[in-house]
Write an enzyme that holds these catalytic residues in place. Structure first.
Site, PDB file in Angstrom:
ATOM      1  N   CYS A 258       0.826  -1.208   0.000  1.00 25.35           N
ATOM      2  CA  CYS A 258       0.000   0.000   0.000  1.00 25.35           C
ATOM      3  C   CYS A 258       0.860   1.258   0.000  1.00 25.35           C
ATOM      4  CB  CYS A 258      -0.916   0.012   1.220  1.00 25.35           C
ATOM      5  SG  CYS A 258      -2.091  -1.347   1.294  1.00 25.35           S
ATOM      6  N   THR A 259       1.938   1.227   0.735  1.00 28.85           N
ATOM      7  CA  THR A 259       2.830   2.384   0.813  1.00 28.85           C
ATOM      8  C   THR A 259       3.418   2.709  -0.555  1.00 28.85           C
ATOM      9  OG1 THR A 259       3.365   1.918   3.129  1.00 28.85           O
ATOM     10  CG2 THR A 259       4.925   3.273   1.897  1.00 28.85           C
TER      11      THR A 259
END
Length: 245
Positions: A83-84
């Protein structure tokens, strides 16, 4: 074939009393399933409205859309490595989406305080400057409304008994209609270039009345729908290459 017809007065379902007497049927369970059922979102459906807290303040989603194109994309949880990288990539491409009049909004199943710490982590590790809002969906009500869970995640719940979310993308047009969806498992990161490409395709189609072939990118040939006659296509577009009469 008259014998195959069923008269209007003919009942084709099991009478109520025998149904209720069967021990393997739970009326309460059926009622619960009906109550928890998500709306059926299809291409062309109006994107469901909602109110939410985001990293840029509280919003009413339809008011926030403001008759513009938008991309709503979800994430399973804050601070997860995949996600980052995704949010960092979208942040770096925000200018390209801005050029096309497209608003970006993320969603993750954590609260605002976690989101704000996460944004600092994203910018630090990805070399980005994240400037679009992220929705706080800790109770996953929005994720459930938009069916951002897969079959496994309905039973794969966290300590609160709430199903985990997956990576979903919704491209929404100025009429608030869902024009494209993408669903990825939590293990697979998205391709931001592909998200931008499909926006280009949708906007080109709306503006010119054409469709785009496989692997199309701006500058490539487009396809005139078969419903348009060749002579009409030449009048509208000028140079037209007829591949097969």
């Amino acid at each position: 074939m008259a014998s195959l017809l069923v008269r209007p007065s003919t009942r084709i379902f099991t009478p109520r009393r025998p149904l209720l007497r069967q021990p393997n049927i739970s009326v309460r369970r059926l009622a619960t399933i009906m109550a928890d059922e998500q709306p059926r979102l299809r291409l062309g459906s109006i994107a469901p409205n909602f109110q939410a807290k985001t990293t840029q303040g509280e919003i009413d989603f339809h008011a926030w859309l403001d008759d513009k194109w938008a991309i709503l994309f979800s994430h399973p949880a804050d601070f997860t490595p995949v996600c980052t990288t995704e949010l960092g990539a979208f942040a770096k491409m925000k200018n390209e989406f801005d050029k096309r009049g497209v608003k970006l909004i993320g969603l993750s199943a954590n609260d605002l305080s976690s989101h704000k710490r996460w944004i600092s982590d994203i910018d630090e590790t990805q070399g980005s400057n994240l400037q679009f809002p992220i929705i706080a969906d800790a109770d996953r009500k929005i994720a459930w409304t938009y069916d951002m869970v897969d079959a496994q995640d309905i039973t794969n719940k966290d300590e609160k008994g709430i199903a985990f979310t997956i990576r979903s993308v919704f491209v929404i047009d100025p009429a608030k209609k869902i024009r494209l969806t993408m669903m990825y498992p939590a293990s697979t990161g998205r391709n931001t270039a592909e998200v931008l490409r499909v926006v280009d395709s949708l906007q080109k189609g709306d503006a010119k009345g054409v469709v785009t072939p496989i692997d199309w990118v701006p500058g490539d040939d487009v396809i005139v729908p078969p419903t348009v006659k060749t002579e009409d296509a030449r009048k509208k577009f000028g140079q037209v290459r007829e591949v097969k009469p």
